[in-house]
Design a protein around this motif. Structure first.
Motif, PDB file in Angstrom:
ATOM      1  N   LEU A 191     100.087  -4.672   9.786  1.00 25.42           N
ATOM      2  CA  LEU A 191      99.758  -5.592   8.690  1.00 25.42           C
ATOM      3  C   LEU A 191     100.982  -6.336   8.157  1.00 25.42           C
ATOM      4  O   LEU A 191     100.842  -7.409   7.585  1.00 25.42           O
ATOM      5  N   GLN A 192     102.153  -5.766   8.308  1.00 32.50           N
ATOM      6  CA  GLN A 192     103.421  -6.355   7.873  1.00 32.50           C
ATOM      7  C   GLN A 192     103.390  -6.846   6.418  1.00 32.50           C
ATOM      8  O   GLN A 192     103.666  -8.022   6.146  1.00 32.50           O
ATOM      9  N   PRO A 193     103.085  -5.956   5.471  1.00 36.00           N
ATOM     10  CA  PRO A 193     103.064  -6.398   4.073  1.00 36.00           C
ATOM     11  C   PRO A 193     104.472  -6.641   3.538  1.00 36.00           C
ATOM     12  O   PRO A 193     105.429  -5.988   3.960  1.00 36.00           O
ATOM     13  N   ASP A 194     104.572  -7.571   2.594  1.00 37.47           N
ATOM     14  CA  ASP A 194     105.837  -7.795   1.891  1.00 37.47           C
ATOM     15  C   ASP A 194     106.045  -6.736   0.819  1.00 37.47           C
ATOM     16  O   ASP A 194     107.171  -6.450   0.437  1.00 37.47           O
ATOM     17  N   CYS A 195     104.934  -6.192   0.308  1.00 37.15           N
ATOM     18  CA  CYS A 195     105.000  -5.085  -0.645  1.00 37.15           C
ATOM     19  C   CYS A 195     103.697  -4.313  -0.583  1.00 37.15           C
ATOM     20  O   CYS A 195     102.696  -4.789  -0.042  1.00 37.15           O
ATOM     21  N   VAL A 196     103.736  -3.112  -1.130  1.00 37.76           N
ATOM     22  CA  VAL A 196     102.564  -2.247  -1.176  1.00 37.76           C
ATOM     23  C   VAL A 196     102.274  -1.912  -2.629  1.00 37.76           C
ATOM     24  O   VAL A 196     103.185  -1.566  -3.383  1.00 37.76           O
ATOM     25  N   ALA A 197     101.013  -2.033  -3.019  1.00 37.45           N
ATOM     26  CA  ALA A 197     100.563  -1.678  -4.368  1.00 37.45           C
ATOM     27  C   ALA A 197      99.717  -0.416  -4.253  1.00 37.45           C
ATOM     28  O   ALA A 197      98.848  -0.314  -3.393  1.00 37.45           O
ATOM     29  N   LEU A 198     100.002   0.524  -5.127  1.00 35.89           N
ATOM     30  CA  LEU A 198      99.378   1.843  -5.063  1.00 35.89           C
ATOM     31  C   LEU A 198      98.792   2.195  -6.418  1.00 35.89           C
ATOM     32  O   LEU A 198      99.404   1.902  -7.452  1.00 35.89           O
ATOM     33  N   GLU A 199      97.622   2.818  -6.395  1.00 35.83           N
ATOM     34  CA  GLU A 199      97.066   3.285  -7.660  1.00 35.83           C
ATOM     35  C   GLU A 199      97.912   4.442  -8.173  1.00 35.83           C
ATOM     36  O   GLU A 199      98.194   5.389  -7.447  1.00 35.83           O
ATOM     37  N   ARG A 200      98.342   4.312  -9.418  1.00 36.90           N
ATOM     38  CA  ARG A 200      99.129   5.366 -10.055  1.00 36.90           C
ATOM     39  C   ARG A 200      98.229   6.566 -10.288  1.00 36.90           C
ATOM     40  O   ARG A 200      97.070   6.433 -10.621  1.00 36.90           O
ATOM     41  N   PHE A 201      98.799   7.711 -10.115  1.00 38.46           N
ATOM     42  CA  PHE A 201      98.062   8.965 -10.219  1.00 38.46           C
ATOM     43  C   PHE A 201      97.592   9.218 -11.638  1.00 38.46           C
ATOM     44  O   PHE A 201      98.320   9.017 -12.596  1.00 38.46           O
ATOM     45  N   PHE A 202      96.350   9.642 -11.765  1.00 36.98           N
ATOM     46  CA  PHE A 202      95.854  10.161 -13.024  1.00 36.98           C
ATOM     47  C   PHE A 202      94.948  11.337 -12.682  1.00 36.98           C
ATOM     48  O   PHE A 202      94.566  11.516 -11.537  1.00 36.98           O
ATOM     49  N   PHE A 203      94.623  12.138 -13.644  1.00 33.51           N
ATOM     50  CA  PHE A 203      93.911  13.376 -13.372  1.00 33.51           C
ATOM     51  C   PHE A 203      92.425  13.165 -13.156  1.00 33.51           C
ATOM     52  O   PHE A 203      91.759  12.502 -13.925  1.00 33.51           O
ATOM     53  N   TYR A 204      91.956  13.714 -12.051  1.00 36.23           N
ATOM     54  CA  TYR A 204      90.540  13.777 -11.723  1.00 36.23           C
ATOM     55  C   TYR A 204      90.083  15.197 -12.023  1.00 36.23           C
ATOM     56  O   TYR A 204      90.755  15.943 -12.723  1.00 36.23           O
ATOM     57  N   LYS A 205      88.994  15.594 -11.423  1.00 39.00           N
ATOM     58  CA  LYS A 205      88.601  16.994 -11.491  1.00 39.00           C
ATOM     59  C   LYS A 205      89.715  17.801 -10.844  1.00 39.00           C
ATOM     60  O   LYS A 205      90.327  17.360  -9.867  1.00 39.00           O
TER      61      LYS A 205
END
Length: 164
Positions: free
Chosen positions: A59-73
């Motif tokens: 895919l050769q992305p210029d940057c990667v965006a990630l969902e920040r961790f939050f608490f699930y079950k």
């Protein structure tokens, strides 16, 4: 600017890649990486690692965006943390710039309110990316939403603030 959004998970890791040019954006690719619940956790993490180290260079992305961790079950919290660890390792090894957003930030950026329902976010993604139908599965739609958020809010590696 090419942005890869990732929605972390051990069973299902969503990815969505968009190309941003000015105020226009288009989908490059989206989907999920799946691991089988009956497989030992170490092997599942290895699958995520292998698939990401193959997918990202394609895919050769210029940057990667990630969902920040939050608490699930609690039962899901550890699995998601383990998957995020693999993602962070791969991104570091591949020298990919990383942006992180909390789920409420994604909802706020795309719909105007941080308590938006999942369907509202999916409909916004569909409209913004001119898709004929809602992106499926949900994890891939979430990854596209994360990528779009980076395009709207982030100080991108080009030094320009996102404009979408």
């Amino acid at each position: 600017m090419r942005i890869l959004g990732l929605d972390p998970g051990l069973a299902t890791l969503g990815y969505g890649c968009i190309e941003v040019e000015g105020n226009d954006c288009q989908v490059c690719d989206f989907g999920v990486i799946l691991t089988d619940a009956g497989t030992p956790v170490g092997e599942r993490l290895q699958t995520l690692y292998d698939d990401l180290t193959t997918l990202i260079p394609v895919l050769q992305p210029d940057c990667v965006a990630l969902e920040r961790f939050f608490f699930y079950k609690m039962s899901h919290t550890i699995e998601i943390a383990e998957a995020r660890g693999v993602i962070l390792l791969v991104l570091t090894q591949l020298k990919c710039p990383l942006l992180e957003f909390a789920p409420a930030q994604v909802k706020q950026a795309l719909t105007g309110h941080g308590n938006a329902k999942k369907i509202e976010v999916q409909q916004w993604v569909q409209r913004e990316l001119h898709l004929p139908q809602l992106p499926k599965p949900d994890d891939a739609a979430d990854a596209l939403a994360i990528a779009l958020t980076a395009g709207r809010l982030a100080d991108l590696p080009t030094g320009k603030k996102g404009k979408i």
